[in-house]
Design a protein around this motif. Structure first.
Motif, short mmCIF file in Angstrom:
data_model
loop_
_atom_site.label_atom_id
_atom_site.label_comp_id
_atom_site.label_asym_id
_atom_site.label_seq_id
_atom_site.Cartn_x
_atom_site.Cartn_y
_atom_site.Cartn_z
N PHE A 49 0.85 -1.13 0.12
CA PHE A 49 -0.01 0.03 0.15
C PHE A 49 0.97 1.07 -0.18
O PHE A 49 1.26 1.81 1.12
N ASP A 50 1.22 2.00 -1.24
CA ASP A 50 1.90 2.86 -1.39
C ASP A 50 1.05 4.28 -1.73
O ASP A 50 0.37 4.13 -2.66
N TYR A 51 0.86 4.96 -0.80
CA TYR A 51 -0.01 6.45 -1.16
C TYR A 51 0.27 7.02 -2.32
O TYR A 51 -0.83 7.54 -3.18
N GLU A 52 1.43 6.97 -2.93
CA GLU A 52 1.79 7.29 -4.34
C GLU A 52 1.22 6.58 -5.52
O GLU A 52 1.17 7.20 -6.66
N GLN A 53 0.86 5.22 -5.25
CA GLN A 53 0.42 4.34 -6.44
C GLN A 53 -1.00 4.35 -6.30
O GLN A 53 -1.55 3.37 -6.05
N ALA A 54 -1.55 5.56 -6.74
CA ALA A 54 -3.15 5.72 -6.50
C ALA A 54 -3.87 4.61 -7.41
O ALA A 54 -4.93 4.00 -6.73
N GLU A 55 -3.26 4.02 -8.24
CA GLU A 55 -3.96 3.04 -9.33
C GLU A 55 -4.16 1.57 -8.46
O GLU A 55 -4.92 0.98 -8.89
N THR A 56 -3.40 1.43 -7.64
CA THR A 56 -3.30 0.09 -7.02
C THR A 56 -3.90 0.17 -5.58
O THR A 56 -4.36 -1.01 -4.90
N LEU A 57 -4.37 1.30 -4.98
CA LEU A 57 -4.83 1.13 -3.66
C LEU A 57 -6.26 0.71 -3.48
O LEU A 57 -6.65 -0.01 -2.60
N ALA A 58 -7.10 0.73 -4.54
CA ALA A 58 -8.46 0.30 -4.12
C ALA A 58 -8.43 -1.18 -3.98
O ALA A 58 -9.24 -1.72 -3.36
N ALA A 59 -7.78 -1.90 -4.94
CA ALA A 59 -7.69 -3.37 -5.04
C ALA A 59 -6.93 -3.73 -3.53
O ALA A 59 -7.42 -4.89 -3.16
N ALA A 60 -6.12 -3.02 -2.82
CA ALA A 60 -5.60 -3.44 -1.59
C ALA A 60 -6.64 -3.27 -0.57
O ALA A 60 -6.42 -3.78 0.30
N LEU A 61 -7.69 -2.67 -0.77
CA LEU A 61 -8.75 -2.30 0.31
C LEU A 61 -9.95 -3.21 0.05
O LEU A 61 -10.68 -3.05 0.66
N LYS A 62 -9.84 -4.14 -0.91
CA LYS A 62 -10.87 -5.08 -1.09
C LYS A 62 -11.30 -5.75 0.14
O LYS A 62 -10.43 -6.48 0.89
N GLY A 63 -12.46 -5.74 0.47
CA GLY A 63 -12.95 -6.72 1.68
C GLY A 63 -12.85 -6.01 3.14
O GLY A 63 -13.23 -6.38 4.10
N VAL A 64 -12.15 -4.71 2.96
CA VAL A 64 -12.11 -3.79 4.27
C VAL A 64 -13.42 -3.10 4.62
O VAL A 64 -13.93 -2.55 3.72
N ASP A 65 -13.68 -3.07 5.86
CA ASP A 65 -14.83 -2.53 6.16
C ASP A 65 -14.54 -1.04 7.08
O ASP A 65 -15.04 -0.23 6.66
N ASN A 84 -5.48 10.18 -2.43
CA ASN A 84 -5.44 8.88 -3.10
C ASN A 84 -6.26 7.86 -2.34
O ASN A 84 -6.92 7.08 -2.99
N VAL A 85 -5.78 8.17 -1.17
CA VAL A 85 -6.39 6.89 -0.12
C VAL A 85 -7.99 7.01 -0.18
O VAL A 85 -8.48 6.02 -0.25
N ILE A 86 -8.30 8.03 0.18
CA ILE A 86 -9.54 8.25 0.51
C ILE A 86 -10.56 7.82 -1.09
O ILE A 86 -11.67 7.31 -0.69
N ASP A 87 -10.15 8.28 -2.03
CA ASP A 87 -10.84 8.10 -3.45
C ASP A 87 -10.69 6.52 -3.42
O ASP A 87 -11.65 5.77 -3.96
N ALA A 88 -9.58 5.86 -3.19
CA ALA A 88 -9.54 4.34 -3.21
C ALA A 88 -10.54 3.53 -2.33
O ALA A 88 -11.25 2.70 -2.63
N ALA A 89 -10.66 4.23 -1.09
CA ALA A 89 -11.59 3.66 -0.11
C ALA A 89 -13.00 3.71 -0.63
O ALA A 89 -13.90 2.98 -0.52
N LYS A 90 -13.31 4.96 -1.22
CA LYS A 90 -14.63 5.13 -1.57
C LYS A 90 -14.76 4.07 -2.88
O LYS A 90 -15.91 3.48 -2.90
N ALA A 91 -13.98 3.96 -3.65
CA ALA A 91 -14.13 3.05 -4.94
C ALA A 91 -14.28 1.31 -4.29
O ALA A 91 -14.95 0.67 -5.06
N ALA A 92 -13.35 1.21 -3.07
CA ALA A 92 -13.58 -0.13 -2.66
C ALA A 92 -14.74 -0.34 -1.67
O ALA A 92 -14.77 -1.44 -1.21
N THR A 93 -15.61 0.53 -1.65
CA THR A 93 -16.72 0.57 -0.67
C THR A 93 -16.52 0.27 0.78
O THR A 93 -17.07 -0.44 1.60
N VAL A 94 -15.33 0.98 1.21
CA VAL A 94 -15.12 1.02 2.53
C VAL A 94 -16.09 1.59 3.38
O VAL A 94 -16.63 2.78 2.74
N LYS A 95 -16.58 1.04 4.49
CA LYS A 95 -17.79 1.58 5.39
C LYS A 95 -17.22 2.74 6.03
O LYS A 95 -18.16 3.79 6.33
#
Length: 281
Positions: A49-65, A84-95
């Motif tokens: 999980f690298d904050y700078e690698q925005a395109e990889t973050l949503a997949a890393a958050l899969k299944g995270v509540d 980047n992290v907030i956008d990824a969390a939203k895309a991964a449906t983090v609660k």
């Protein structure tokens, strides 16, 4: 409930994971780190999980509540990295996102507050439930200088008689874990600080008491303090920032007496004397 912790290889992240696993066991706790090998010893699931690698973050958050977003250490880059992290969390449906901000970030004179204010605004606009933990200063920010003070015979700074309501990283990590495990209200903001505020003169007196030596506090103009830090080997920009944070402390920027932290963790925050004793070990 799956809880993921960013910055898991850092000091606060590791401590938060220790509390989480001690209370819930390792299942469902995920360590997120730029270099997963650095957290392999934690005995839990790890993900890159690298904050700078925005395109990889949503997949890393899969299944995270619940995502614990520990603020980046890269001052000046934080707003973009956190976004980047907030956008990824939203895309991964983090609660829910828990974010470690700065004490009284909305009004603080501490220079770090500006980036935290922007991230807080991004969280509020994201549509994801959030909890903001506005952390005060770590006691270790000052006790880490004790050995230098013992070598030089004086503790220096630019905080005047400003009161610092600090707490240890362990105190803040415990609060972070407790909030992550709870079903608290959405959009909650905590102002977290130590129970007992102290000055750098108080710190010097405590060092003197525990060592049996006379270690006075010498208050310096900010420019002189920054110059001393540069002489000690710190980069000029960081030295200027540290001196500036002391000046902010002299203006009340690191004081709070609400005791929300001790209420959260169900015990008094770590006393200064105990933190000094630990640093002297």
């Amino acid at each position: 409930m799956n809880i993921a912790v960013t910055g898991a290889s850092g000091q606060l992240g590791r401590l938060a994971i220790d509390v989480l696993t001690a209370r819930t066991g390792p299942a469902g706790i995920v360590a997120l780190a730029r270099t997963p090998d650095k957290v392999a010893d934690l005995g839990i699931e790890t993900r890159a999980f690298d904050y700078e690698q925005a395109e990889t973050l949503a997949a890393a958050l899969k299944g995270v509540d619940t995502l614990i977003l520990i603020s980046s250490s890269e001052i000046g880059q934080r707003v973009r990295q956190h976004r980047n992290v907030i956008d990824a969390a939203k895309a991964a449906t983090v609660k829910r996102i828990l974010y470690t901000s700065l004490l009284h970030a909305d009004t603080s004179v501490v220079s770090l507050a500006a980036e935290h204010r922007e991230t807080e605004a991004d969280l509020k606009a994201s549509g994801v439930d959030f909890t903001i933990l506005r952390n005060g200063w770590y006691t270790e920010n000052y006790t880490s200088s004790i050995h230098s003070a013992l070598q030089s015979g004086v503790f220096i700074g630019s905080a005047g008689q400003g009161k610092l309501a600090s707490a240890t990283r362990k105190d803040f990590a415990e609060a972070l874990a407790i909030v992550a495990m709870s079903d608290g209200p959405a959009s909650k903001v905590y102002e977290l600080a130590g129970d007992d505020a102290w000055t750098l003169s108080d710190l010097a007196a405590e060092i003197s008491r525990q060592t049996g030596r006379t270690i006075p506090y010498r208050d310096l103009p900010a420019a002189d303090y920054a110059a001393a830090l540069v002489t000690a080997g710190l980069p000029e920009g960081l030295a200027d920032a540290i001196a500036g944070w002391d000046v902010a402390a002299s203006q009340g920027g690191l004081f709070d007496d609400g005791k929300q932290l001790s209420k959260l963790i169900g015990r008094p925050t770590t006393p200064l004397a105990q933190a000094v004793a630990h640093a002297l070990q």
